[in-house]
Each structure stands twice: as C-alpha cells, then as structure tokens.
Enzyme design. Sequence first.
Site, PDB file in Angstrom:
ATOM      1  NE  ARG A  54     -10.288  39.227  59.973  1.00  0.00           N
ATOM      2  CZ  ARG A  54     -10.349  38.916  61.250  1.00  0.00           C
ATOM      3  NH1 ARG A  54     -11.540  38.692  61.811  1.00  0.00           N
ATOM      4  NH2 ARG A  54      -9.271  38.821  61.989  1.00  0.00           N
ATOM      5  CE1 TYR A  55     -10.725  34.391  54.491  1.00  0.00           C
ATOM      6  CE2 TYR A  55     -11.400  33.947  52.250  1.00  0.00           C
ATOM      7  CZ  TYR A  55     -11.226  33.525  53.547  1.00  0.00           C
ATOM      8  OH  TYR A  55     -11.544  32.236  53.897  1.00  0.00           O
ATOM      9  N   GLY A  56      -8.719  40.518  53.758  1.00  0.00           N
ATOM     10  CA  GLY A  56      -8.297  41.860  53.390  1.00  0.00           C
ATOM     11  C   GLY A  56      -9.353  42.903  53.663  1.00  0.00           C
ATOM     12  CG  ASP A  57     -10.460  44.461  57.110  1.00  0.00           C
ATOM     13  OD1 ASP A  57     -10.880  43.410  57.616  1.00  0.00           O
ATOM     14  OD2 ASP A  57      -9.718  45.263  57.702  1.00  0.00           O
ATOM     15  CB  SER A  60     -10.372  38.628  49.105  1.00  0.00           C
ATOM     16  OG  SER A  60     -10.651  37.450  48.391  1.00  0.00           O
TER      17      SER A  60
END
Length: 339
Positions: A54-57, A60
Amino acid sequence: MQYRTLGRTGVQVSSLALGAMNFGRAGRTTQNEATALVDAALEGGINLIDTADRYGDGESEEMVGKAIAGRRDDIVLATKAGLPIGEERNHRGSSRRWLVTELDNSLRRLGVDHVDLYQIHRWDPATSDEETLSALTDLQRAGKIRYFGSSTFPAYRIVQARWAARDNHLSRYVTEQPSYSILQRGIETHVLPVTEQYGLGVLAWSPLASGWLSGAVRAGREITTNRSAFLPERFDMAIPANRARLDAVERLAKVADDAGLTMIQLALGFVTAHPAVTSALVGPRTLDHLRSQLAAADTVLAVDVLDAIDEIVVPGVDLAPQEKHDTPPALLDPSLRRR
C-alpha cells in the site's frame, strides 16, 4: 543496538526496525535518499526492514528492493498486504485470490524470491480465518514466505485466528504489528497480554505518535511536521484530544529533560521497555531523523522515569481514541449493532 528473538521463530531482530512508509511520494523521498537511509540503518545495527504494498501503491517496495540489492541475506525483510490497491474491488482484503496474486507482485517489486515476514495489514471481516490462513500456509510451504503475521488486529481476532489454525491444522501468525506509543497505550489492556500469552513477536508502529513525541510538537510552536501537512486534524488544537496530547507532551518533555534524554529517546525507550515488544518501527524521512532515532537504540529507562510516564498517561489508555485502527466494525457502523 539490542537484538531480540522474533516471537518463537528463533530469528534475531534489532530492537529498532526501519519502516519504509515514507519511501517515495508519502515522504517525498527519492531513491538515492531511500538507499542512504537503508545504508545508515544497516550500519547502525538495524537488520529488520518493514514495508507494504500500500505504501505509494508499491513504490516503497520498489525502492526497498533497489536499496537492498546485493545484501538480501543480511536483512529480515517484511512486507504487508490487505489494504486497497486502486479501485478494483478484489484488489484488497485477505482472500486467497488476492494474497496469492499480490505476494507475487510484491516479490517482483522487491526483486527477491521470498520475504521473511508477510503480514495481513488489517483484519478483513469479509474473509474467514480459514481462507486466509490456508493461503498463507500454502505460500509458506511454497517457499515464498518464511513466516506470516497480523497487523493492527483486535485481541479477540488474534485469538480467533489462533483457534482457526489449531482446528484446521494450519500454520499460525507469529507476529502482530500494532500502533503503540506513550500517548496510545490502549493495546496494553488486551492486545499485548494476548501476544505474550501466545508468544507472538510484536513490531510496534508509530512509537513517536505521528511526530507528537519527536520533539517537534510543543506549546507555542508552529507545527510543521510532514504528517501535519496531510493529516491536519490530528494536530488541530480545537480538538479536545489534541489539547490533552499537547498537555501530556509538555509534561513528558520535563521528564525527559530531568533524565537527560531527548523526547525521541524517552518515546522509543518506553516502547522497547515493554516485555511484549520485540521492535519499535521508526519511519524516518531524512538521515537526520534516522540518526536521532538510532541514538535511542540502547536507551534503557530508569524505573522512576517509567513511573513518571505512568502518572502522565495512565497505562492502557489512548489519549486519541478516534485514531485507533483496530476498532470493531460494529462500533463504526450503526447497522451492525441493530437488528
């Protein structure tokens, strides 16, 4: 740096771990900056890196993958899945369909053939424990993950998953990743006693309480933290919970000063002092942030300091209950508590 056993796995991990949520657009961090943070973290003794799809789609994960290239075997690598990715309704949750697909996506972005710890980012009420645990067990047997864990699960869901694994002869979650800080102590009431009972490793996120305990938030100062820019309501002093947090921060600052500690040392020392906690996850955006956090790696708080903290924030209490992430769905949706 201190090292502790991750639950009952036998894997040794650092008491501070590097969280990569700020890698990429969320923290406005470039690849070179992310690589420098990983370099400095490893040099400082950190050996656990945690990210998520989910982090930056996925950005990350891609940055972490490039940063650890050539030294994968020296790192305990963790990622997560379950929160929505895009608008497609099945690109979320903890169904077998999504986890099998998304793990392959994560491995591709990370540039590795396995992750050490695969975590379910949030409990998914639409999916049975048997479905999720069966998929995770198969992925483990396929060699794509070594262990799996939960993140921000309510205590009763941790217990339910334990029973489901036992009854269906499936592998079990070996870790839980909850939010925990001096200002958010609610998990001391239910979650941490359960993780201790079952021998789960605990990776505590937000130990600096979204910057409230970094030393940057003080009375009379303009709040300019990165988090305050996109979550302004968490720092709006018109909200009673935020005024209560600021009062606690001012009192905690005096405790830290009297003990000869920075606020960061006080905050991280508090989290890592709890016997149920394995590691505190730090999420620096800059090398200066990371260095100030690494300075707390060997902080051991004296009993009188811990007692003083307990007087300011009562054990088991969340000063900002509206920011809890493990609230049972029925408390959020009235239709679920009415016939």
